[in-house]
Design a protein around this motif. Structure first.
Motif, PDB file in Angstrom:
ATOM      1  N   TYR A 154      10.118 -33.620 -36.208  1.00  0.00           N
ATOM      2  CA  TYR A 154       9.263 -33.580 -37.395  1.00  0.00           C
ATOM      3  C   TYR A 154      10.132 -33.492 -38.639  1.00  0.00           C
ATOM      4  O   TYR A 154      10.996 -32.617 -38.752  1.00  0.00           O
ATOM      5  CB  TYR A 154       8.316 -32.380 -37.336  1.00  0.00           C
ATOM      6  N   VAL A 155       9.909 -34.408 -39.588  1.00  0.00           N
ATOM      7  CA  VAL A 155      10.668 -34.460 -40.839  1.00  0.00           C
ATOM      8  C   VAL A 155       9.680 -34.384 -42.001  1.00  0.00           C
ATOM      9  O   VAL A 155       8.701 -35.122 -42.032  1.00  0.00           O
ATOM     10  CB  VAL A 155      11.504 -35.753 -40.950  1.00  0.00           C
ATOM     11  N   ASP A 156       9.961 -33.505 -42.973  1.00  0.00           N
ATOM     12  CA  ASP A 156       9.033 -33.222 -44.063  1.00  0.00           C
ATOM     13  C   ASP A 156       9.749 -33.414 -45.399  1.00  0.00           C
ATOM     14  O   ASP A 156      10.696 -32.694 -45.707  1.00  0.00           O
ATOM     15  CB  ASP A 156       8.534 -31.783 -43.914  1.00  0.00           C
ATOM     16  N   ILE A 157       9.292 -34.402 -46.209  1.00  0.00           N
ATOM     17  CA  ILE A 157       9.912 -34.635 -47.521  1.00  0.00           C
ATOM     18  C   ILE A 157       8.950 -34.317 -48.662  1.00  0.00           C
ATOM     19  O   ILE A 157       9.164 -34.732 -49.804  1.00  0.00           O
ATOM     20  CB  ILE A 157      10.473 -36.069 -47.639  1.00  0.00           C
ATOM     21  N   ASP A 158       7.887 -33.593 -48.370  1.00  0.00           N
ATOM     22  CA  ASP A 158       7.016 -33.000 -49.378  1.00  0.00           C
ATOM     23  C   ASP A 158       7.831 -31.982 -50.176  1.00  0.00           C
ATOM     24  O   ASP A 158       8.781 -31.401 -49.656  1.00  0.00           O
ATOM     25  CB  ASP A 158       5.857 -32.306 -48.642  1.00  0.00           C
ATOM     26  N   GLN A 190       6.433 -36.710 -42.529  1.00  0.00           N
ATOM     27  CA  GLN A 190       5.453 -36.336 -43.545  1.00  0.00           C
ATOM     28  C   GLN A 190       5.990 -36.779 -44.894  1.00  0.00           C
ATOM     29  O   GLN A 190       7.031 -36.316 -45.347  1.00  0.00           O
ATOM     30  CB  GLN A 190       5.208 -34.823 -43.510  1.00  0.00           C
ATOM     31  N   CYS A 191       5.276 -37.703 -45.550  1.00  0.00           N
ATOM     32  CA  CYS A 191       5.770 -38.360 -46.762  1.00  0.00           C
ATOM     33  C   CYS A 191       5.091 -37.819 -48.015  1.00  0.00           C
ATOM     34  O   CYS A 191       4.633 -38.588 -48.873  1.00  0.00           O
ATOM     35  CB  CYS A 191       5.567 -39.869 -46.668  1.00  0.00           C
ATOM     36  N   GLY A 192       4.988 -36.499 -48.143  1.00  0.00           N
ATOM     37  CA  GLY A 192       4.366 -35.919 -49.328  1.00  0.00           C
ATOM     38  C   GLY A 192       4.964 -36.471 -50.608  1.00  0.00           C
ATOM     39  O   GLY A 192       6.189 -36.444 -50.799  1.00  0.00           O
TER      40      GLY A 192
END
Length: 497
Positions: free
Chosen positions: A180-184, A268-270
C-alpha cells in the motif's frame, strides 16, 4: 531490479495496459453539506474530462455493485455498520450518544444517502480488487475510493468506510503480499493501523507531519511484531516540490519493490498534495504527482489506483484525468477540450497548472536523513516473507454483464457524452460498462489464480487501549494473549510519542 510478485506480461513501461475504470453516475449527487471541503462532485468533473479527452473508449468502464453489509463487516464492526445504515439527518438529534461514539457529526457529517455513498465507493474499490484477482485487467481505477482515515469502529477525516482495507483484504486472497502506497498529504493512518502487526501488507505513506491532521505518521512508527519494519512513514514539511519529492519517492519505493516483492500494489492518489490545494500545503505539480503513478506502473505488478483527498476540485479533476492517461500510457494535450464543466478551469483552460513560489521547508540534509533512515529499515528485511499453503477464504466471483459481448467495437465516441450529467436518462448504451456483483460465494474460485492461493483469512482484533485495529494473520503467526497485550502497550506508546 526485480519487481517480484506477479509481474504482468505487458512488457516495458511504454506498452499499453488493460485498465478497468469504476464509476457510478450517482456519486456526484452526494453532498456533505454547505461549506464542507469534501465534494464528491469532483468525481463527476473527473469523469467528464475523461470522456472529452477520449479516454473512456480505451478502458473497460464499469458501474460498481454497492458493497453489502457483510462486505463492510470484513473490517468494520457490526454495530458501526448498523449505525451508518440507519442514521439520517432527521434522526441524528435522537442519537447524540451514538454520534459521539462513532465520531460522526463534525468532520464526518450525517447527510442524505450517507450509507449508499459508502456502499458505492467501497464497492468500486473491492470490485477493482476482484478484477485484478481474476486477471481481467492490469490496472483498476476507482477515483471515488481511497478514504484512508476510517477506523474499524469510527469515522475520521471525512472518511466513513475504509474501502482501502477492504480492497487489500480481497487482494490477499490471491496474493501473498500486498503493498500500500499513500501520496495524500495526510497520513494514511487507518490503513497503517489495520495492518500494523502483519508482514503480509507493507504500508508506505508520504505525508505532512507535525501540527497537522491526523497527527500520526512519525518516522519511528515502523510496525510491531511480525509487522516490524513493514510500516514506512515519510514525514514531510510545507512546500515540498517535485524534485524533492522524487528524491525520496523513487529510491524508497524502488527498494520496497526489490525487498518486499508484492503480488499487487494499491496506490492512494490523494490530490491534496498538489500545489494550491484548499487544505494542503505542498507544492507538487500535476506531472510531479503523476510521476509517482508512472513509477509504480513501471514495475508491471497488478495495480489498484484510488482517489482520496483533494479540495480544490478543479485541480483534483485535472490530476486524476492526467493520471488515468498515465495508467493507459497516453499523453494528454494541455489545452482542455470543451465540456460541461469547462468554465471551472478558466482563465487558462489547461490541464496543467504551474506550482507556486512558496518556500520549500524540506531542506536537503533533512531529506537525506529521512531517506537514509528508511533505507536502513528496509535493509533489515532480509527477504520477502513466505506464507504456508493452507485453506483460505472463499473467492469472490465475477457476476457481471459485459455489453461488449453484444457489440465488441462500440465504445465512447466523441459525441457520446453530451448527456453525461443528465440523470433523468441512463448512461448512453454505447458506454462499455458492466455491473459487478461483489458477492461472496462459498463455491466460487478465482480460476486464473487459484494455484497461488494461501491462508489469507486475516480477522481483525481491536487494540483496546489505543483503538488501533490490528490485522493478525491467524493460523500463520497467531500471537499469544501476552503478545497481544504487548502490542496494545507498544502501539499505544508509539501513538503518544
Amino acid at each position: 531490479m526485480e519487481s517480484g510478485g506477479n509481474s504482468l506480461p505487458s512488457g516495458s513501461d511504454g506498452v499499453k495496459r488493460k485498465v478497468s475504470y469504476f464509476y457510478d453516475p450517482e456519486v456526484g449527487n452526494y453532498y456533505y453539506g454547505q461549506g464542507h471541503p469534501m465534494k464528491p462532485h469532483r468525481i463527476r468533473m473527473t469523469h467528464a474530462l475523461l470522456a472529452h479527452y477520449g479516454l473512456l473508449q480505451h478502458m473497460q468502464v464499469l458501474k460498481p455493485a454497492p458493497a453489502k453489509d457483510r462486505d463492510l463487516c470484513k473490517f468494520h464492526a457490526d454495530d458501526y455498520v448498523d449505525f451508518l445504515r440507519g442514521i439520517t439527518p432527521e434522526a441524528q438529534q435522537d442519537q447524540l450518544r451514538q454520534l459521539k461514539r462513532f465520531n460522526v457529526g463534525e468532520d464526518c457529517p450525517v447527510f442524505d444517502g450517507l450509507y449508499s455513498f459508502c456502499q458505492t465507493y467501497a464497492g468500486g474499490s473491492v470490485g477493482g480488487a476482484v478484477k485484478l484477482n481474476h486477471g481481467v485487467c492490469d490496472i483498476a481505477i476507482n477515483w471515488a475510493g481511497g478514504l484512508h482515515h476510517a477506523k474499524k469502529c469510527e469515522a475520521s477525516g471525512f472518511c466513513y468506510v475504509n474501502d482501502i482495507v477492504l480492497a487489500i483484504l480481497e487482494l490477499l486472497k490471491v496474493h501473498e503480499r500486498v503493498l500500500y502506497v499513500d501520496i495524500d498529504i495526510h497520513h494514511g493512518d487507518g490503513v497503517e493501523e489495520a495492518f500494523y502487526a502483519t508482514d503480509r501488507v507493507m504500508t508506505v505513506s508520504f505525508h505532512k507531519f507535525g501540527d497537522y491532521f491526523p497527527g500520526t505518521g512519525d518516522i519511528r512508527d515502523i510496525g510491531y511484531g511480525k509487522g516490524k519494519y513493514y510500516s514506512l512513514n515519510v514525514p514531510l514539511d510545507d512546500g515540498i516540490d517535485d524534485e524533492s519529492y522524487m528524491s525520496l519517492f523513487k529510491p524508497i519505493m524502488g527498494k520496497v519493490m526489490e525487498v518486499f516483492r508484492p503480488g499487487a500494489v494499491v496506490l492512494q492518489c490523494g490530490a491534496d498534495s498538489l500545489s494550491g490545494d484548499r487544505l494542503g500545503c505542498f507544492n507538487l505539480s500535476i506531472k510531479g504527482h503523476a510521476e509517482c503513478v508512472k513509477y509504480m506502473r513501471s514495475f508491471n505488478v497488478p495495480l489498484l489506483m484510488l482517489g482520496g483527498g483533494g479540495y480544490t476540485i478543479r485541480n483534483v479533476a485535472r490530476c486524476w484525468c492526467y493520471e488515468t492517461g498515465v495508467a493507459l500510457g497516453m499523453e494528454l494535450e494541455d489545452k482542455m477540450p470543451q465540456h460541461e464543466y469547462y468554465e471551472y478551469f478558466g482563465p487558462d483552460y489547461t490541464l496543467h497548472v504551474a506550482p507556486s513560489n512558496m518556500e520549500n521547508k524540506n531542506f536537503r540534509d533533512l531529506l537525506d536523513d529521512i531517506r537514509s533512515k528508511l533505507l536502513d529499515n528496509l535493509s533489515k528485511l532480509q527477504h520477502a516473507p513466505s506464507v504456508p499453503f493452507q485453506e483460505r477464504p472463499p473467492d469472490t466471483e465475477l457476476h457481471q454483464r459485459d455489453e461488449d459481448q453484444d457489440d465488441k467495437d462500440e465504445r465512447w465516441g466523441p459525441d457520446s457524452d453530451t448527456e453525461l450529467d443528465d440523470y433523468s436518462n441512463p448512461v448512453p448504451g454505447r458506454v462499455k460498462r458492466e455491473y459487478i456483483e461483489v458477492d461472496r460465494n462459498d463455491s466460487g474460485n478465482y480460476h486464473k489464480h487459484s494455484d497461488r492461493g494461501r491462508d489469507l483469512d486475516m480477522p481483525f482484533k481491536e487494540n483496546a487501549s489505543s483503538k488501533v485495529s490490528v490485522v493478525v494473520p491467524m493460523a500463520v503467526d497467531e500471537p499469544s494473549i501476552k503478545e497481544e497485550q504487548d502490542i496494545s502497550k507498544e502501539v499505544s506508546d508509539q501513538r503518544l510519542r
